[in-house]
Design a protein around this motif. Sequence first.
Motif, short mmCIF file in Angstrom:
data_model
loop_
_atom_site.label_atom_id
_atom_site.label_comp_id
_atom_site.label_asym_id
_atom_site.label_seq_id
_atom_site.Cartn_x
_atom_site.Cartn_y
_atom_site.Cartn_z
N GLU B 9 0.83 -1.20 0.00
CA GLU B 9 0.00 0.00 0.00
C GLU B 9 0.86 1.26 0.00
O GLU B 9 0.58 2.22 -0.72
N VAL B 10 1.90 1.23 0.80
CA VAL B 10 2.80 2.38 0.84
C VAL B 10 3.43 2.60 -0.53
O VAL B 10 3.51 3.72 -1.03
N LEU B 11 3.84 1.50 -1.14
CA LEU B 11 4.48 1.61 -2.46
C LEU B 11 3.49 2.08 -3.52
O LEU B 11 3.84 2.86 -4.41
N ASP B 12 2.26 1.63 -3.41
CA ASP B 12 1.22 2.08 -4.35
C ASP B 12 0.99 3.58 -4.21
O ASP B 12 0.85 4.30 -5.20
N ASN B 13 0.92 4.02 -2.98
CA ASN B 13 0.73 5.46 -2.74
C ASN B 13 1.90 6.27 -3.28
O ASN B 13 1.72 7.34 -3.85
N LEU B 14 3.08 5.70 -3.12
CA LEU B 14 4.27 6.37 -3.62
C LEU B 14 4.22 6.46 -5.14
O LEU B 14 4.51 7.50 -5.73
N GLU B 15 3.81 5.34 -5.74
CA GLU B 15 3.69 5.34 -7.21
C GLU B 15 2.71 6.41 -7.66
O GLU B 15 2.99 7.19 -8.58
N GLU B 16 1.58 6.49 -6.99
CA GLU B 16 0.57 7.48 -7.37
C GLU B 16 1.12 8.91 -7.23
O GLU B 16 0.94 9.74 -8.12
N ALA B 17 1.81 9.16 -6.13
CA ALA B 17 2.35 10.50 -5.90
C ALA B 17 3.36 10.88 -6.99
O ALA B 17 3.31 11.98 -7.54
N LEU B 18 4.23 9.96 -7.31
CA LEU B 18 5.27 10.27 -8.30
C LEU B 18 4.68 10.43 -9.70
O LEU B 18 4.99 11.39 -10.40
N SER B 20 1.68 11.19 -10.48
CA SER B 20 0.84 12.40 -10.50
C SER B 20 1.67 13.68 -10.57
O SER B 20 1.16 14.74 -10.88
N ALA B 21 2.95 13.57 -10.26
CA ALA B 21 3.84 14.73 -10.35
C ALA B 21 4.58 14.74 -11.68
O ALA B 21 5.55 15.47 -11.86
N THR B 239 0.02 24.54 -9.97
CA THR B 239 -0.08 23.27 -9.25
C THR B 239 0.74 22.16 -9.91
O THR B 239 0.84 21.06 -9.36
N ALA B 240 1.31 22.43 -11.09
CA ALA B 240 2.13 21.41 -11.75
C ALA B 240 3.45 21.25 -11.02
O ALA B 240 3.97 22.20 -10.43
N LYS B 241 4.00 20.04 -11.06
CA LYS B 241 5.20 19.73 -10.27
C LYS B 241 6.48 19.65 -11.09
O LYS B 241 7.57 19.73 -10.54
N GLY B 242 6.38 19.39 -12.37
CA GLY B 242 7.58 19.31 -13.20
C GLY B 242 8.42 18.07 -12.95
O GLY B 242 9.62 18.06 -13.23
N GLY B 243 7.79 17.01 -12.48
CA GLY B 243 8.52 15.80 -12.12
C GLY B 243 9.27 15.12 -13.25
O GLY B 243 10.18 14.33 -13.01
N VAL B 244 8.92 15.45 -14.48
CA VAL B 244 9.59 14.83 -15.62
C VAL B 244 11.09 15.14 -15.65
O VAL B 244 11.87 14.42 -16.26
N VAL B 245 11.52 16.18 -14.96
CA VAL B 245 12.97 16.47 -14.93
C VAL B 245 13.76 15.34 -14.26
O VAL B 245 14.94 15.19 -14.50
N ASP B 278 10.71 17.87 -2.14
CA ASP B 278 9.66 18.11 -1.14
C ASP B 278 8.33 18.42 -1.81
O ASP B 278 7.29 17.87 -1.45
N SER B 279 8.38 19.31 -2.81
CA SER B 279 7.14 19.77 -3.45
C SER B 279 6.49 18.66 -4.27
O SER B 279 5.28 18.69 -4.51
N LEU B 280 7.27 17.67 -4.69
CA LEU B 280 6.69 16.57 -5.47
C LEU B 280 5.61 15.85 -4.67
O LEU B 280 4.67 15.30 -5.23
N PHE B 281 5.78 15.84 -3.37
CA PHE B 281 4.85 15.08 -2.53
C PHE B 281 3.78 15.93 -1.88
O PHE B 281 2.93 15.43 -1.17
N LYS B 282 3.84 17.22 -2.14
CA LYS B 282 2.77 18.07 -1.61
C LYS B 282 1.55 17.95 -2.51
O LYS B 282 1.62 18.20 -3.70
N ILE B 283 0.46 17.54 -1.93
CA ILE B 283 -0.75 17.34 -2.71
C ILE B 283 -1.45 18.68 -2.92
O ILE B 283 -1.54 19.49 -2.01
N ALA B 284 -1.94 18.87 -4.14
CA ALA B 284 -2.67 20.10 -4.45
C ALA B 284 -4.00 20.13 -3.69
O ALA B 284 -4.51 19.10 -3.31
N GLU B 285 -4.54 21.28 -3.54
CA GLU B 285 -5.82 21.58 -2.88
C GLU B 285 -5.71 21.60 -1.37
O GLU B 285 -4.98 20.84 -0.78
#
Lengths: 296, 285
Positions: B9-18, B20-21, B239-245, B278-285
């Motif tokens: 579950e933790v890994l799934d959440n991590l996958e979603e966060a990354l 989504s960024a 709200t975009a994170k730019g994680g593709v870098v 840090d900002s990659l994991f900050k959820i919008a809203e």
Amino acid sequence: MFQNLSERLESAFKNLKGEARISELNIANTVKDIRRALIDADVNYKIAKEFTDKVKDKALGEKVLNAISPGQLMVKIVQDELAELMGGKEAEFSITGNPAVILIAGLQGSGKTTFTGKLANYLKTKKGKSPLVVAADIYRPAAIDQLTVLAEQIGVDIYAERDNNDAVAIAQNAIKEAKAKNKNVVIIDTAGRLAVDEVMMTEVANIKAAVGPTEILFVVDSMTGQDAVNTAKAFNERLDFSGVVLTKLDGDTRGGAALSIQYTVNKPIKFVSSGEKMETLDVFYPERMAQRILGM
Amino acid sequence: AGKSTVDEEVLDNLEEALVSADVGIETTIEIIKRIEARVSKDKYVGSGELNKLLQEEIEAVLVDAPEQSYRNFDTPPDKKPYVILVVGVNGVGKTTTIGKLAHNYKKAGKQVILGAADTFRAAAVDQLTIWSERVGVPIVKQAMGSDPGAVAFDTMQSAMARGSEVVIIDTAGRLHNKAHLMDELGKIKRVIQKVVPDAPHEVLLVLDGSTGQNALVQAKQFTATTDVSALAITKLDGTAKGGVVLAIASQLQIPVKYIGVGEKIDDLLIFDKHEFVDSLFKIAE
Ligand SMILES: Nc1nc2c(ncn2[C@@H]2O[C@H](COP(=O)(O)OP(=O)(O)OP(=O)(O)O)[C@@H](O)[C@H]2O)c(=O)[nH]1
Ligand SMILES: Nc1nc2c(ncn2[C@@H]2O[C@H](COP(=O)(O)OP(=O)(O)OP(=O)(O)O)[C@@H](O)[C@H]2O)c(=O)[nH]1
Ligand SMILES: [K+]
Ligand SMILES: [Mg+2]
Ligand SMILES: [Mg+2]
């Protein structure tokens, strides 16, 4: 990269040989593959999940033995579902009203000003209209000059007030001008803005309230990633836009944002923009977009 | 958070966060594998410890620039003028970033000159001219439609004549899949080298922070043509994170130097790995 989803699915279905129906178990990897292909195309993570779950439900129980190629059967289910999602609504574009008022909005750099020029050109040359383009972006350096150059290129009149820093008033004055000059379509180009910028979102909502647009088009860069959902939702909440414009499709992006946006706000894509030249405007073809997103 | 074991579950959440960024599936899986390797599954790991691991692993992906003087808008003494060529696809924020960079270099006491080599996009020269006026630095320009190589050459010569310390050249936005437009960039680069053989010292690729996986393709193509040496990520004030870098850094080893956080002259920041992750994991809203 998912160069050829078809082939991948084909090989995934090799293990299905001998099984008569698609079942929860034998389809798991295939569904995962499709989901990854969608995410790779920038379809929003949650939407890709929901979408593939839906596809899975449709596929369950389908007879694979009878199909000439089970992989293709699966691809077909995915494609049909995608195309339906993207083409479900009839995308009419209204230019009735005297004048018809079209409000253009979106993020910074998405292609609004260029599209304003393209749309004016299209309405003039293809629909016999007499458009007036309005420079209501009072912020970006040389925004008025940019629209002026485009208007000149296509031979369309422009309304601008260089010393007025009230975008709402400019839009209102433009409509008066259009009436006085017998222009039957007014296209209002607005400044780029972020959905989180409260002041700027209020400004564009005020423009809407002041001019009562016939159409409100939300312009999106087709290269947009996961954030497309947030942005589309926020602009839709403030503007209840009537359609979407996808830009920069002359690039090689898969354009998953198109799916995310339609899924999120259920508004039709009315135009696609694919170039910097004024003639590169097209209507939207759902099947083409579906294939593009799937990388086929 | 709240979890004390690194389970599915933790890994799934991590996958979603990354994902989504905009980190992308491939890089996300890479990162998750690294995390898995460091904590054997289901072993007790406090959430604080996990966050630290994550920070470390992701920061490790982001490469540092070989030379750090850019952080103070300083330039290497043996490179005068220091020539920056700014490239990227349409509408990402090249011209705006140039305005902000020029402002920062000027504040740091450098003599700056701008070259308006986007002679194509409507009012591109007017836009850069307004920025040059805002900042208070000279600009070299020609009529719209003129040869961008000629503008670049003029700019270089003018820089030499004035003894400028920093030259920043704007180019027209171009999609990386258009061969003739990419060739034109190569030509601009060669023209610059006619005046200063080891220039440009920096080829800055500007990426829109809201762009998804296509940014990786952009980085590959622009690098193939112009040897991109640094990245600027714009529009991170949304709200975009730019994680593709992360994918770009891991595959192409190009450092991110600047981020854009607004449309104003002061809205440029030096890229900070730690804050970015840090900002990659900050959820919008
Ligand atoms: N290749 C390509 N470029 C496009 C397309 N549409 C717009 N552009 C380019 O994208 C850049 C941004 O376009 P603009 O029309 O200025 O975008 P905008 O939304 O008005 O930007 P702001 O007013 O700053 O928010 C320009 O370089 C345009 O020439 C397209 O369909 N294809
Ligand atoms: N919110 C925000 N907007 C930005 C940022 N950087 C640039 N912009 C805006 O993005 C739009 C496009 O910026 P430009 O600097 O014209 O982009 P460009 O890459 O030079 O565009 P072309 O020359 O047309 O390819 C403008 O409206 C800018 O004000 C940023 O960091 N944050
Ligand atoms: K963009
Ligand atoms: Mg504009
Ligand atoms: Mg520019």
